[in-house]
Design a protein around this motif. Structure first.
Motif, PDB file in Angstrom:
ATOM      1  N   SER A   8     -24.102 -51.029  12.921  1.00 21.84           N
ATOM      2  CA  SER A   8     -24.645 -49.887  12.193  1.00 21.84           C
ATOM      3  C   SER A   8     -24.526 -48.626  13.024  1.00 21.84           C
ATOM      4  O   SER A   8     -24.568 -48.661  14.253  1.00 21.84           O
ATOM      5  N   GLY A   9     -24.360 -47.520  12.324  1.00 26.44           N
ATOM      6  CA  GLY A   9     -24.234 -46.218  12.987  1.00 26.44           C
ATOM      7  C   GLY A   9     -24.232 -45.167  11.902  1.00 26.44           C
ATOM      8  O   GLY A   9     -24.719 -45.416  10.802  1.00 26.44           O
ATOM      9  N   PHE A  10     -23.654 -44.005  12.181  1.00 24.89           N
ATOM     10  CA  PHE A  10     -23.533 -43.045  11.089  1.00 24.89           C
ATOM     11  C   PHE A  10     -22.080 -42.944  10.631  1.00 24.89           C
ATOM     12  O   PHE A  10     -21.166 -43.358  11.347  1.00 24.89           O
ATOM     13  N   GLY A  11     -21.931 -42.414   9.432  1.00 26.69           N
ATOM     14  CA  GLY A  11     -20.600 -42.339   8.845  1.00 26.69           C
ATOM     15  C   GLY A  11     -19.651 -41.563   9.741  1.00 26.69           C
ATOM     16  O   GLY A  11     -20.025 -40.529  10.283  1.00 26.69           O
ATOM     17  N   GLY A  12     -18.437 -42.065   9.931  1.00 30.52           N
ATOM     18  CA  GLY A  12     -17.459 -41.368  10.736  1.00 30.52           C
ATOM     19  C   GLY A  12     -17.303 -41.947  12.124  1.00 30.52           C
ATOM     20  O   GLY A  12     -16.374 -41.603  12.836  1.00 30.52           O
ATOM     21  N   GLN A  13     -18.214 -42.854  12.499  1.00 30.44           N
ATOM     22  CA  GLN A  13     -18.110 -43.451  13.842  1.00 30.44           C
ATOM     23  C   GLN A  13     -17.126 -44.616  13.882  1.00 30.44           C
ATOM     24  O   GLN A  13     -16.806 -45.122  14.944  1.00 30.44           O
ATOM     25  N   GLY A  14     -16.715 -45.053  12.712  1.00 36.38           N
ATOM     26  CA  GLY A  14     -15.805 -46.202  12.671  1.00 36.38           C
ATOM     27  C   GLY A  14     -16.543 -47.527  12.663  1.00 36.38           C
ATOM     28  O   GLY A  14     -16.062 -48.521  13.200  1.00 36.38           O
ATOM     29  N   ILE A  15     -17.709 -47.492  12.063  1.00 36.62           N
ATOM     30  CA  ILE A  15     -18.532 -48.709  11.996  1.00 36.62           C
ATOM     31  C   ILE A  15     -17.822 -49.794  11.183  1.00 36.62           C
ATOM     32  O   ILE A  15     -17.735 -50.955  11.592  1.00 36.62           O
ATOM     33  N   PRO A  42     -22.753 -43.637  -1.618  1.00 34.04           N
ATOM     34  CA  PRO A  42     -22.958 -42.319  -1.023  1.00 34.04           C
ATOM     35  C   PRO A  42     -23.946 -42.353   0.140  1.00 34.04           C
ATOM     36  O   PRO A  42     -23.773 -41.629   1.115  1.00 34.04           O
ATOM     37  N   GLU A  43     -24.941 -43.231   0.047  1.00 36.31           N
ATOM     38  CA  GLU A  43     -25.938 -43.254   1.112  1.00 36.31           C
ATOM     39  C   GLU A  43     -25.321 -43.735   2.425  1.00 36.31           C
ATOM     40  O   GLU A  43     -25.789 -43.423   3.504  1.00 36.31           O
ATOM     41  N   ALA A  44     -24.192 -44.472   2.318  1.00 37.88           N
ATOM     42  CA  ALA A  44     -23.539 -44.965   3.528  1.00 37.88           C
ATOM     43  C   ALA A  44     -22.631 -43.899   4.138  1.00 37.88           C
ATOM     44  O   ALA A  44     -22.089 -44.083   5.210  1.00 37.88           O
ATOM     45  N   ARG A  45     -22.430 -42.795   3.427  1.00 34.13           N
ATOM     46  CA  ARG A  45     -21.527 -41.768   3.959  1.00 34.13           C
ATOM     47  C   ARG A  45     -22.280 -40.797   4.864  1.00 34.13           C
ATOM     48  O   ARG A  45     -21.989 -40.686   6.033  1.00 34.13           O
ATOM     49  N   GLY A  46     -23.270 -40.132   4.279  1.00 36.73           N
ATOM     50  CA  GLY A  46     -24.001 -39.172   5.090  1.00 36.73           C
ATOM     51  C   GLY A  46     -25.012 -39.858   5.997  1.00 36.73           C
ATOM     52  O   GLY A  46     -25.269 -39.413   7.113  1.00 36.73           O
ATOM     53  N   SER A  49     -24.548 -46.005   8.181  1.00 41.95           N
ATOM     54  CA  SER A  49     -23.468 -46.862   7.714  1.00 41.95           C
ATOM     55  C   SER A  49     -23.689 -48.256   8.292  1.00 41.95           C
ATOM     56  O   SER A  49     -24.180 -48.395   9.413  1.00 41.95           O
ATOM     57  N   MET A  50     -23.347 -49.275   7.531  1.00 44.11           N
ATOM     58  CA  MET A  50     -23.612 -50.634   8.015  1.00 44.11           C
ATOM     59  C   MET A  50     -22.516 -51.590   7.554  1.00 44.11           C
ATOM     60  O   MET A  50     -22.061 -51.518   6.423  1.00 44.11           O
ATOM     61  N   SER A  51     -22.132 -52.452   8.440  1.00 42.58           N
ATOM     62  CA  SER A  51     -21.137 -53.455   8.079  1.00 42.58           C
ATOM     63  C   SER A  51     -21.447 -54.733   8.851  1.00 42.58           C
ATOM     64  O   SER A  51     -21.964 -54.673   9.965  1.00 42.58           O
ATOM     65  N   GLN A  52     -21.150 -55.865   8.241  1.00 42.56           N
ATOM     66  CA  GLN A  52     -21.515 -57.132   8.876  1.00 42.56           C
ATOM     67  C   GLN A  52     -20.337 -58.102   8.875  1.00 42.56           C
ATOM     68  O   GLN A  52     -19.491 -58.046   7.992  1.00 42.56           O
ATOM     69  N   VAL A  53     -20.328 -58.951   9.850  1.00 45.11           N
ATOM     70  CA  VAL A  53     -19.280 -59.961   9.936  1.00 45.11           C
ATOM     71  C   VAL A  53     -19.923 -61.312  10.204  1.00 45.11           C
ATOM     72  O   VAL A  53     -20.792 -61.428  11.073  1.00 45.11           O
ATOM     73  N   VAL A  54     -19.515 -62.289   9.451  1.00 45.99           N
ATOM     74  CA  VAL A  54     -19.901 -63.666   9.743  1.00 45.99           C
ATOM     75  C   VAL A  54     -18.676 -64.329  10.360  1.00 45.99           C
ATOM     76  O   VAL A  54     -17.587 -64.237   9.809  1.00 45.99           O
TER      77      VAL A  54
END
Lengths: 176, 262, 90, 367
Positions: A8-15, A42-46, A49-54
């Motif tokens: 997780s981070g903010f949009g644009g960090q390459g999360i 949209p909430e993940a842009r400004g 941001s969150m992404s997960q991997v199993v």
């Protein structure tokens, strides 16, 4: 063994890209199974941001992350929204340049953004630094696989920069 | 070969009312198509829903009679998938300008290589005479019983503004001119739009003082103002009669087009 | 050439009676089997197309054919071809 | 030689279409299906195909029908709101027996609902959404691998049965990246050839499917959405002809339901039986894996429409069917029509996939 990794981070960090690279490393080069999911919208842009991997040695059935055991947190808002609830047995890598809170679980502080800026003159590769640190600290995929996956995924002409970032991350991860 | 060979003879006579000008427009279109020396198997007629859209059913080629307003969208699929085909669309004012207005302007914008012949009878004929987007102010229809109080579309202006390569307007009276205009439309790469004002004795004429077919045709004849004449009037700063409509070739240009035969 | 009206297609709108420059059509008076008064020909020899198409090798007028919404008007070849002598009234 | 990829579901769908020989894509952007269009826009022209972004979903559906008649394998992809717009032209495709593939990456509805969240709320719309009596084929993938395989299958079924075929996936599978093994060859079943000279919609075969008279082959076929006779000519006021036509259009699909049925029966002797399609399959598999109980059965359906009701009868000892769906119980209702034991719907709205815990709770509840 099933690992559940949350970025997780903010949009644009390459999360999102970090998560894709990690999943790709596991699937394409470690001969494992992986599922990558992310929060869209949209909430993940400004915002956060969150992404997960199993990642698993066996076929992954339930594809969603229920209780992450590895966290990579790169913004304060990301921490509050997606990291604060981490269970105590988890490991959390935190970009200490940007996050001032600390979790209850084991926490590895990586000053990724600062180090990327200082050593590589580009803070845009902070996410790759974090990936390197993640692999050094958890061995969730092999270093070699990570390297190949990074080369697959980054824009042409930036390979060297990204590999340097990965090496920097590996170093920082090993030190901690 | 004459254009008569392009009819599905087993389907004639068609279902249009006595005195309806749609048949005239089909004649003129086919006469133009016939002069192009196109092969029947490479020519596709597409239409939507309405009186006008029955036309392809009487033409001996592969033909697609589709849903209301969507003829141009279907034709876009045909033409893009097979630019070798010559694709001609028959449509009506309600079909093309109301429900299909969006497809129309976007086809003009893409400047896709179609020829669209719009039979504008200024009313919904098949459903029994409801007001359409081209019903003139004050005209009676079953949904404007007190006279239409909305402004009508100028379909040609719309097509020009949206980017069509060729635009012309004629009436069902001007058969020779129409035939030529359709031919130029067929020859022009890109989107060609030919609006044809046509009499509808059953749904429009009956309500609007054109009880006799010929009254309406005579009205179309006498109220059409040649573009050249209109331009002369404008040049001389003379007033253009308000109750007349301009006929002639309104636009011919060569903007980049889509789906042109390779 | 000879002009013919296809009674099975004609719907009796009489547009032909109005558009022909030589006025060779006139409104029909007898109803046919379908109850339609098919227009009648009035001295069709006056039609330029009938007389001169073969001579010039191309369609000369044909407004009635193009206008006829019901595709009921066509020309057929007369066998054997005999030129008609006509007096044209203006 | 097969190869391993780490693809998003939507990418796998687009790649499946390319492998199946799709040559025409007409689409309109809509979350969460847009990646299919984006991938096609990048790849299709390089393969000699045509990508066109239409002005709306109505036009997208229209364009693929038009393209299909020229012989192209044509496809579009959309989600709920766009899918609703396509309904009229879907009926047109059914009536005119036009092969085409429509991908619906389902999201939360009604209306704009949840663009970025997952749902299975269009399962009844796809079956009954267009007006009149229609029959269609709908496939539901549960993995990225199936996204690829079922897209190919969708093209084959569309061509074989001359009907629109729907890939009814969901945001979960569409947006998830997963391991996929890409085969180097795929099976292609083309359209039934047309015997020149015969009326274009005449049916002589038992399968009720007429040969396909591709535009441009000189057949002069008239294609109309009106009720038509075997020549393709409108005959809209002919009651017997209309009934015969609509019955044929429905029967050609429904009669072949077992032929095209695609499902897995796991633990047929079980008393408690899960039935699932699409993303919830994954949760059921997790529960089956964790529990390792022979008394829990699982019917995993890939071809949801026409519904393979025979598969339900494989569970002879079934005392209860449990149906997890990301809607309020749409296919559960179809199952209820066929079985005499209770059907427990496990609905889930909100955009998230059922968790294993939720299914276990439903499994363990006292009847």
């Amino acid at each position: 063994m099933r690992n559940e990794v949350r970025f997780s981070g903010f949009g644009g960090q390459g999360i999102i890209l970090s998560a894709v690279i990690l999943g790709r490393a596991a699937v394409m080069y470690d001969n494992k199974f992986a599922v990558q999911t992310q929060v869209y919208g949209p909430e993940a842009r400004g915002g956060a941001s969150m992404s997960q991997v199993v990642i698993d040695d066996e076929q992954i059935l339930y594809p969603k992350v229920s209780v992450p055991d590895i966290y990579v947190i790169m913004s304060q808002e990301g921490f509050e929204k997606y990291g604060a609830s981490a269970q105590e047995s988890a490991i959390m890598l935190i970009d200490s340049t940007l996050v001032h809170s600390r979790p209850k679980c084991r926490c590895i502080e990586i000053p990724a953004t600062r180090e990327a800026k200082l050593n590589l003159k580009k803070d845009i590769v902070a996410n790759i630094v974090m990936l390197g640190a993640l692999v050094a600290a958890t061995h969730v995929v092999s270093e070699e696989s990570l390297k190949k996956a990074i080369l697959d995924s980054v824009p042409k002409g930036t390979e060297e920069l990204n590999l340097k970032a990965m090496q920097l991350g590996l170093q920082l991860g090993k030190q901690s | 070969m004459s254009y008569d060979d392009w009819f599905r003879k087993d389907r004639l006579p068609h279902i249009f009312c006595a005195g309806c000008g749609n048949g005239t427009i089909i004649n003129c279109t086919l006469a133009a198509v016939d002069q192009m020396n196109w092969k029947k198997e490479d020519t596709i007629f597409v239409s939507g829903i309405g009186c006008s859209s029955r036309a392809p059913g009487y033409i001996l080629t592969d033909s697609l009679h589709t849903t209301h307003g969507r003829a141009i969208a279907f034709a876009t699929g045909v033409k893009m998938a097979k630019p070798d085909f010559n694709v001609v669309v028959f449509t009506g004012d309600g079909d093309m300008a109301a429900i299909g207005g969006n497809h129309f302007i976007h086809a003009c914008r893409r400047n896709i290589d179609l020829t669209v012949v719009c039979m504008n009878n200024q009313i919904y004929g098949m459903t029994g005479g409801q007001g359409s987007p081209t019903t003139p102010r004050g005209c009676l229809s079953s949904t404007t019983p007190a006279g239409c109080n909305e402004a009508p579309f100028d379909l040609c202006d719309l097509a020009i503004a949206a980017g069509a390569n060729y635009v012309s307007r004629w009436t069902s009276y001007h058969v020779k001119e129409l035939e030529k205009a359709v031919k130029v439309g067929l020859e022009t790469p890109g989107f060609s739009f030919i609006e044809v004002l046509v009499q509808c004795p059953t749904a429009f004429g009956r309500r609007n003082k054109f009880r006799q077919v010929m009254d309406h045709v005579e009205y179309l004849r006498s109220h059409s103002l040649l573009k050249a004449k209109r331009d002369r009037l404008l040049e001389k700063n003379q007033p253009v009669p308000e109750d007349m409509f301009v006929v002639g070739e309104l636009m011919k240009r060569n903007r980049p087009a889509l789906g042109v035969k390779p | 050439m000879k002009l013919v009206i296809d009674e099975t297609r004609c719907k009796g709108c009489n547009l032909c009676t109005k558009v022909c420059p030589y006025k060779i059509f006139r409104e029909g008076r007898k109803l046919n089997r379908k109850g339609i008064a098919v227009p009648e020909l009035d001295r069709p020899e006056r039609c330029t197309n009938c007389r001169l198409r073969n001579l010039y090798g191309r369609q000369l007028c044909g407004v009635c054919q193009l206008t006829c919404p019901d595709q009921a008007i066509t020309w057929i070849d007369e066998e054997p071809y005999e030129p008609h002598k006509v007096a044209i009234e203006y | 030689m097969t190869r391993v990829e780490f693809w998003q579901g939507n990418t796998a769908c687009a790649e499946g279409a390319l492998a199946a020989g799709c040559t025409f894509f007409g689409g309109y952007p809509i979350t969460p299906s847009t990646e299919v269009a984006e991938h096609m826009a990048a790849k299709l022209p390089k393969k000699g195909g045509v990508f066109i972004q239409m002005e709306d979903e109505i036009a997208s559906m229209a364009s693929i029908i038009g393209a299909s008649w020229t012989g192209a394998r044509a496809m579009t992809a959309t989600s709920g709101p766009g899918f609703s717009l396509m309904m009229e032209n879907i009926g047109f495709a059914v009536m005119t027996e036009t092969p085409c593939v429509v991908v619906n990456v389902q999201r939360g509805g009604p209306s704009t609902g949840q663009p970025t969240m997952s749902a299975q709320g269009d399962m009844m719309q796809v079956r009954f959404g267009s007006h009149g009596d229609i029959a269609i084929i709908a496939l539901c993938p549960a993995t990225v691998q199936e996204m690829y395989e079922l897209t190919i299958k969708a093209f084959n079924l569309a061509d074989k049965y001359r009907v629109p075929v729907f890939l009814m996936t969901d945001e979960t599978i569409g947006h998830m990246r997963e391991k996929i093994i890409v085969p180097d060859t795929v099976e292609r079943v083309g359209r039934k050839p047309f015997s020149a000279g015969s009326p274009p919609f005449r049916v002589t075969d038992k399968d009720l499917i007429p040969g396909f008279p591709t535009f441009g082959t000189g057949q002069h076929v008239h294609v109309t959405g009106l009720t038509h006779d075997e020549r393709g000519y409108p005959a809209a006021t002919h009651p017997a002809l209309h009934e015969a036509l609509v019955r044929r259009l429905v029967d050609k699909i429904e009669n072949a339901r077992y032929e095209m049925a695609d499902y897995d029966v796991i633990n047929p002797d079980a008393e408690q039986v899960f039935v699932a399609y699409g993303a919830p399959v994954r949760t059921v598999m997790q529960v089956m894996h964790d529990k390792k109980d022979k008394n829990i059965g699982f019917l995993r359906i890939r071809t949801v429409w026409p519904f393979p009701e025979k598969a339900l009868f494989a569970f002879k000892n079934a005392k209860r069917f449990l149906v997890p769906e990301m809607n309020l119980g749409q296919i559960a209702r179809e199952i209820e029509r066929h079985v005499c034991v209770p059907v427990r719907t496990i609905p889930k709205l909100g955009g998230e996939l059922h968790t294993p815990k939720e299914l276990v709770a439903a499994l363990e509840e006292k009847p």
